[in-house]
Design a protein around this motif. Sequence first.
Motif, PDB file in Angstrom:
ATOM      1  N   LEU A  99       0.847  -1.192   0.000  1.00 52.16           N
ATOM      2  CA  LEU A  99       0.000   0.000   0.000  1.00 52.16           C
ATOM      3  C   LEU A  99       0.882   1.242   0.000  1.00 52.16           C
ATOM      4  CD1 LEU A  99      -2.951   1.006   0.107  1.00 52.16           C
ATOM      5  CD2 LEU A  99      -2.704   1.147   2.599  1.00 52.16           C
ATOM      6  N   PRO A 100       0.922   1.981  -1.103  1.00 51.84           N
ATOM      7  CA  PRO A 100       1.788   3.165  -1.159  1.00 51.84           C
ATOM      8  C   PRO A 100       1.248   4.291  -0.291  1.00 51.84           C
ATOM      9  CG  PRO A 100       0.444   3.014  -3.138  1.00 51.84           C
ATOM     10  CD  PRO A 100       0.188   1.756  -2.368  1.00 51.84           C
ATOM     11  N   ASP A 101       2.106   5.231   0.054  1.00 53.78           N
ATOM     12  CA  ASP A 101       1.667   6.428   0.774  1.00 53.78           C
ATOM     13  C   ASP A 101       0.549   7.104  -0.010  1.00 53.78           C
ATOM     14  OD1 ASP A 101       3.445   6.086   2.796  1.00 53.78           O
ATOM     15  OD2 ASP A 101       4.972   7.411   1.967  1.00 53.78           O
ATOM     16  N   GLY A 102      -0.504   7.489   0.699  1.00 46.36           N
ATOM     17  CA  GLY A 102      -1.644   8.115   0.042  1.00 46.36           C
ATOM     18  C   GLY A 102      -2.664   7.131  -0.479  1.00 46.36           C
ATOM     19  N   GLY A 130       4.453   1.952  16.199  1.00 49.34           N
ATOM     20  CA  GLY A 130       5.009   2.835  15.191  1.00 49.34           C
ATOM     21  C   GLY A 130       5.627   2.100  14.020  1.00 49.34           C
ATOM     22  N   VAL A 131       5.129   0.901  13.744  1.00 49.62           N
ATOM     23  CA  VAL A 131       5.699   0.085  12.679  1.00 49.62           C
ATOM     24  C   VAL A 131       5.418   0.690  11.311  1.00 49.62           C
ATOM     25  CG1 VAL A 131       5.637  -2.197  11.602  1.00 49.62           C
ATOM     26  CG2 VAL A 131       5.471  -1.986  14.083  1.00 49.62           C
ATOM     27  N   VAL A 132       4.211   1.210  11.131  1.00 53.23           N
ATOM     28  CA  VAL A 132       3.824   1.813   9.855  1.00 53.23           C
ATOM     29  C   VAL A 132       2.824   2.928  10.155  1.00 53.23           C
ATOM     30  CG1 VAL A 132       2.056   0.021   9.546  1.00 53.23           C
ATOM     31  CG2 VAL A 132       2.790   1.378   7.587  1.00 53.23           C
ATOM     32  N   GLU A 133       2.941   4.023   9.432  1.00 49.43           N
ATOM     33  CA  GLU A 133       2.030   5.140   9.656  1.00 49.43           C
ATOM     34  C   GLU A 133       0.777   4.973   8.811  1.00 49.43           C
ATOM     35  OE1 GLU A 133       3.645   8.990   9.204  1.00 49.43           O
ATOM     36  OE2 GLU A 133       5.255   8.706  10.665  1.00 49.43           O
ATOM     37  N   PHE A 134      -0.369   5.148   9.450  1.00 42.84           N
ATOM     38  CA  PHE A 134      -1.641   5.068   8.731  1.00 42.84           C
ATOM     39  C   PHE A 134      -2.725   5.715   9.584  1.00 42.84           C
ATOM     40  CE2 PHE A 134      -1.396   1.268  11.354  1.00 42.84           C
ATOM     41  CZ  PHE A 134      -2.654   1.176  11.918  1.00 42.84           C
TER      42      PHE A 134
END
Length: 256
Positions: A99-102, A130-134
């Motif tokens: 899943l790309p940013d945005g 904090g593994v991945v921002e979403f």
Amino acid sequence: MREILVIGIGAGDPDQLTAEAVAAIRRVDVFFLVDKGPVKQDLTALRQEILRRHTDGAYRLVEIPDPERDRTAAAYPAAVEDWRRRRADRFARHLVEDLPDGGCGAFLVWGDPALYDSTLAILDDLRERGVVEFDHQVIPGISSIATLTARHRIALNRIGRPVQITTGRRLVDDGFPAGVDDLVVMLDAQCAFTRFTADDRVDIYWGAYLGTPDEILVAGPVHEVAEQIVTARAEARRRKGWIMDTYLLRRCALPG
């Protein structure tokens, strides 16, 4: 920022999707599907039918193999936490890689995401680590409980009385909770309802594969229909390789 939608898709009938869920599905770039193995391909097929009906096909489908889970462990909560952590690690990897940013990703959750489902707890764990921002949003769905009571044409509650939701494991350990006359039981592989006798004056409203063509319903005094349910459940599980069922226990006589 990645966006994650946790979409409740109902108990099994594709027609149970809400308008909000349909609108959410049409926004999604990537659907993450937890693969529970060949035995439960029916569940995958139902999700794919939902996507066929409600999208134009312009999405990616990413399968995440579900880690093995020890269902016989004596320390049940610890075993569940271990399984969730391993599942969370797999979620994190695919969110980063697929899943790309945005982008907008989604998990299609049976019933309602807030009721006995691990997806929200796993996403909370990922955010805390904090593994991945979403960012994420939850779209409610029609629960198996709502489908169960609708199929049996009964109300979930009685006037002025509480309703409790529990598991088969807790029913075995604790029995019928004090002060509660209507008890919904989920995740009961042990058929804990067989413990009740005629003296307990308890009715049962049971359903399996709710909202699907394989739906099975049984209702009546629990001491009279318990063996019928046990037999139907065993035969269905043998035929399909899996079963999802739930039931409502209802005391016949209210105290005082």
